[in-house]
Design an enzyme around this catalytic site. Structure first.
Site, mmCIF file in Angstrom:
data_model
loop_
_atom_site.group_PDB
_atom_site.id
_atom_site.type_symbol
_atom_site.label_atom_id
_atom_site.label_comp_id
_atom_site.label_asym_id
_atom_site.label_seq_id
_atom_site.Cartn_x
_atom_site.Cartn_y
_atom_site.Cartn_z
ATOM 1 N N LYS A 47 0.835 -1.215 0.000
ATOM 2 C CA LYS A 47 0.000 0.000 0.000
ATOM 3 C C LYS A 47 0.869 1.265 0.000
ATOM 4 O O LYS A 47 0.658 2.172 -0.786
ATOM 5 C CB LYS A 47 -0.918 0.045 1.252
ATOM 6 C CG LYS A 47 -1.840 -1.150 1.395
ATOM 7 C CD LYS A 47 -2.720 -1.026 2.622
ATOM 8 C CE LYS A 47 -1.979 -1.065 3.952
ATOM 9 N NZ LYS A 47 -1.258 -2.305 4.235
ATOM 10 N N ARG A 72 -9.554 1.381 8.565
ATOM 11 C CA ARG A 72 -9.181 0.002 8.883
ATOM 12 C C ARG A 72 -10.329 -0.798 9.463
ATOM 13 O O ARG A 72 -10.174 -1.981 9.732
ATOM 14 C CB ARG A 72 -8.050 0.017 9.899
ATOM 15 C CG ARG A 72 -6.693 -0.051 9.256
ATOM 16 C CD ARG A 72 -5.676 -0.032 10.359
ATOM 17 N NE ARG A 72 -4.533 -0.834 10.071
ATOM 18 C CZ ARG A 72 -3.455 -0.383 9.455
ATOM 19 N NH1 ARG A 72 -3.384 0.840 9.025
ATOM 20 N NH2 ARG A 72 -2.425 -1.187 9.279
ATOM 21 N N ARG A 100 11.902 -5.691 4.527
ATOM 22 C CA ARG A 100 11.663 -4.238 4.418
ATOM 23 C C ARG A 100 12.661 -3.464 5.274
ATOM 24 O O ARG A 100 12.974 -3.810 6.400
ATOM 25 C CB ARG A 100 10.246 -3.912 4.873
ATOM 26 C CG ARG A 100 10.035 -2.403 4.999
ATOM 27 C CD ARG A 100 8.598 -2.003 5.075
ATOM 28 N NE ARG A 100 7.846 -2.662 6.109
ATOM 29 C CZ ARG A 100 6.521 -2.624 6.199
ATOM 30 N NH1 ARG A 100 5.827 -1.976 5.289
ATOM 31 N NH2 ARG A 100 5.911 -3.243 7.175
ATOM 32 N N ARG A 131 11.536 -1.707 10.890
ATOM 33 C CA ARG A 131 10.469 -1.230 11.775
ATOM 34 C C ARG A 131 10.321 -2.150 12.984
ATOM 35 O O ARG A 131 10.433 -3.361 12.865
ATOM 36 C CB ARG A 131 9.140 -1.204 11.000
ATOM 37 C CG ARG A 131 8.822 0.142 10.425
ATOM 38 C CD ARG A 131 7.681 0.120 9.455
ATOM 39 N NE ARG A 131 6.451 -0.474 9.953
ATOM 40 C CZ ARG A 131 5.307 -0.454 9.273
ATOM 41 N NH1 ARG A 131 5.258 0.128 8.094
ATOM 42 N NH2 ARG A 131 4.222 -1.004 9.756
ATOM 43 N N ARG A 175 -0.629 -8.600 13.326
ATOM 44 C CA ARG A 175 -1.182 -7.560 12.449
ATOM 45 C C ARG A 175 -2.045 -8.194 11.350
ATOM 46 O O ARG A 175 -3.075 -7.646 10.969
ATOM 47 C CB ARG A 175 -0.049 -6.729 11.838
ATOM 48 C CG ARG A 175 0.548 -5.755 12.862
ATOM 49 C CD ARG A 175 1.926 -5.246 12.461
ATOM 50 N NE ARG A 175 1.966 -4.598 11.187
ATOM 51 C CZ ARG A 175 3.062 -4.476 10.440
ATOM 52 N NH1 ARG A 175 4.227 -4.963 10.868
ATOM 53 N NH2 ARG A 175 3.013 -3.863 9.291
HETATM 54 P P1 AP5 Z 1 4.898 -1.559 1.819
HETATM 55 O O1 AP5 Z 1 4.545 -0.737 0.626
HETATM 56 O O2 AP5 Z 1 5.665 -0.929 2.906
HETATM 57 O O3 AP5 Z 1 3.584 -2.293 2.380
HETATM 58 P P2 AP5 Z 1 2.346 -1.716 3.182
HETATM 59 O O4 AP5 Z 1 1.130 -2.398 2.637
HETATM 60 O O5 AP5 Z 1 2.354 -0.231 3.208
HETATM 61 O O6 AP5 Z 1 2.673 -2.338 4.598
HETATM 62 P P3 AP5 Z 1 2.601 -1.778 6.080
HETATM 63 O O7 AP5 Z 1 3.256 -2.824 6.913
HETATM 64 O O8 AP5 Z 1 3.130 -0.388 6.179
HETATM 65 O O9 AP5 Z 1 1.072 -1.791 6.319
HETATM 66 P P4 AP5 Z 1 0.364 -1.822 7.666
HETATM 67 O O10 AP5 Z 1 -1.023 -1.556 7.188
HETATM 68 O O11 AP5 Z 1 0.516 -3.012 8.508
HETATM 69 O O12 AP5 Z 1 1.139 -0.702 8.496
HETATM 70 P P5 AP5 Z 1 0.820 0.798 8.819
HETATM 71 O O13 AP5 Z 1 2.086 1.539 8.739
HETATM 72 O O14 AP5 Z 1 -0.358 1.296 8.069
HETATM 73 O O15 AP5 Z 1 5.697 -2.837 1.262
HETATM 74 C C1 AP5 Z 1 6.227 -3.809 2.146
HETATM 75 C C2 AP5 Z 1 7.615 -4.268 1.639
HETATM 76 O O16 AP5 Z 1 7.443 -4.960 0.392
HETATM 77 C C3 AP5 Z 1 8.605 -3.118 1.353
HETATM 78 O O17 AP5 Z 1 9.888 -3.531 1.721
HETATM 79 C C4 AP5 Z 1 8.510 -2.912 -0.169
HETATM 80 O O18 AP5 Z 1 9.712 -2.429 -0.702
HETATM 81 C C5 AP5 Z 1 8.201 -4.325 -0.644
HETATM 82 N N1 AP5 Z 1 7.329 -4.343 -1.830
HETATM 83 C C6 AP5 Z 1 6.272 -3.517 -2.086
HETATM 84 N N2 AP5 Z 1 5.709 -3.846 -3.276
HETATM 85 C C7 AP5 Z 1 6.425 -4.913 -3.755
HETATM 86 C C8 AP5 Z 1 6.335 -5.718 -4.942
HETATM 87 N N3 AP5 Z 1 5.375 -5.497 -5.876
HETATM 88 N N4 AP5 Z 1 7.213 -6.735 -5.078
HETATM 89 C C9 AP5 Z 1 8.161 -6.974 -4.133
HETATM 90 N N5 AP5 Z 1 8.310 -6.243 -3.013
HETATM 91 C C10 AP5 Z 1 7.455 -5.226 -2.820
HETATM 92 O O19 AP5 Z 1 0.334 0.660 10.357
HETATM 93 C C11 AP5 Z 1 1.234 0.312 11.386
HETATM 94 C C12 AP5 Z 1 0.490 0.341 12.714
HETATM 95 O O20 AP5 Z 1 -0.014 1.682 12.957
HETATM 96 C C13 AP5 Z 1 -0.747 -0.551 12.809
HETATM 97 O O21 AP5 Z 1 -0.406 -1.881 13.163
HETATM 98 C C14 AP5 Z 1 -1.555 0.173 13.893
HETATM 99 O O22 AP5 Z 1 -1.029 -0.108 15.186
HETATM 100 C C15 AP5 Z 1 -1.292 1.647 13.589
HETATM 101 N N6 AP5 Z 1 -2.299 2.186 12.653
HETATM 102 C C16 AP5 Z 1 -2.058 2.652 11.388
HETATM 103 N N7 AP5 Z 1 -3.196 3.060 10.823
HETATM 104 C C17 AP5 Z 1 -4.181 2.859 11.725
HETATM 105 C C18 AP5 Z 1 -5.597 3.073 11.707
HETATM 106 N N8 AP5 Z 1 -6.224 3.560 10.619
HETATM 107 N N9 AP5 Z 1 -6.294 2.753 12.828
HETATM 108 C C19 AP5 Z 1 -5.691 2.278 13.929
HETATM 109 N N10 AP5 Z 1 -4.358 2.028 14.003
HETATM 110 C C20 AP5 Z 1 -3.612 2.317 12.906
#
Ligand code: AP5
Length: 220
Positions: free
Chosen positions: A13, A88, A127, A160, A171
């Site tokens: 994402k 979410r 990552r 991270r 998660r």
């Molecule tokens: P990446 O693009 O970083 O993936 P992502 O989907 O953004 O993953 P996240 O782990 O950031 O999502 P998340 O939803 O768990 O975390 P968030 O930060 O929102 O890609 C991942 C890896 O793959 C990278 O190394 C990239 O280079 C590689 N990659 C990408 N595309 C690729 C491809 N096509 N081929 C190969 N490799 C590829 O949330 C973290 C925490 O914050 C949550 O757990 C929660 O505690 C809190 N939080 C955030 N938002 C909320 C909310 N709305 N409500 C409540 N709590 C929240």
């Protein structure tokens, strides 16, 4: 353009939202990035968010929705946005709908990037992120030019805290618990689309832009 990217942790994402927002000239809004910035700054919000993030749990809705309300009111969001990591759950989706209706800018599409769990673990364990500018890399699929150093700002890359395998599994569980209600919410409004998140980052971006063009949402 006002779109939402949905998907499991590590589905890509952030990677796609950043590229898409840049190409379309709209804001990339990621609640996870906002919480991590608050943790780095040591604010009250950061302390609270950290206690949930390190367990792989969701930060409470009232806090997250309040943060999003402030963010959407900023001038760069008026041009449009790609939301990444929000909403979410159904409560967040409902709050977003109300916020955007006040602003007169409804969501045009909610696209889920579909990636199987085995691939998710490979992506997350490899990552690396830049704690200064937020750029994301992967040791194998998207390595920086100099190992361990951010191409964009030269800072040392880190893993991270919530990317440990046990926290990632938690998660994924949290994602599954809420995915169905979220999908139903956007399906009922005719806005939900599922897209394969497999293939290279460039392949996924091309597929995503193709979908948005076919929906008449891509206006570049
Ligand atoms: P990446 O693009 O970083 O993936 P992502 O989907 O953004 O993953 P996240 O782990 O950031 O999502 P998340 O939803 O768990 O975390 P968030 O930060 O929102 O890609 C991942 C890896 O793959 C990278 O190394 C990239 O280079 C590689 N990659 C990408 N595309 C690729 C491809 N096509 N081929 C190969 N490799 C590829 O949330 C973290 C925490 O914050 C949550 O757990 C929660 O505690 C809190 N939080 C955030 N938002 C909320 C909310 N709305 N409500 C409540 N709590 C929240």
């Amino acid at each position: 353009m006002q779109i939402i990217l949905l998907g499991k942790p590590g589905a890509g994402k952030g990677t796609q939202a950043q590229r898409l927002a840049q190409a379309a000239g709209v804001a990339h809004i990621a609640t996870g990035d906002m919480f991590r910035a608050a943790v780095r700054e040591g604010t009250e919000l950061g302390k609270l968010a950290q206690s949930y993030m390190e367990r792989g749990a969701l930060v409470p809705d009232d806090v997250t929705i309040g943060l999003m309300r402030e963010r959407l009111a900023q001038p760069d969001a008026h041009k449009g946005f790609v939301l990444d990591g929000f909403p979410r759950n159904e409560a967040q989706a409902q709050a977003l709908e109300a916020l955007l209706s006040d602003l007169g800018r409804p969501v045009q599409a909610a696209v889920e990037l579909d990636v199987p769990d085995e691939e998710i673990l490979r992506r997350i364990t490899g990552r690396r992120v830049c704690p200064r500018c937020g750029a994301t890399y992967h040791v194998e699929f998207q390595p920086p030019k100099v190992p361990g150093i951010c191409d964009r700002c030269g800072h040392a890359l880190i893993q991270r805290d919530d990317d440990k395998e046990e926290t990632v599994r938690r998660r994924l569980e949290v994602y599954r618990r809420h995915a169905e209600e979220l999908i139903r919410f956007y399906q009922a409004r005719g806005l939900y689309h599922r897209l394969s998140g497999l293939g290279s980052e460039a392949d996924v971006l091309e597929r995503l832009i193709g979908l948005l063009q076919s929906l008449g949402v891509w206006n570049r």
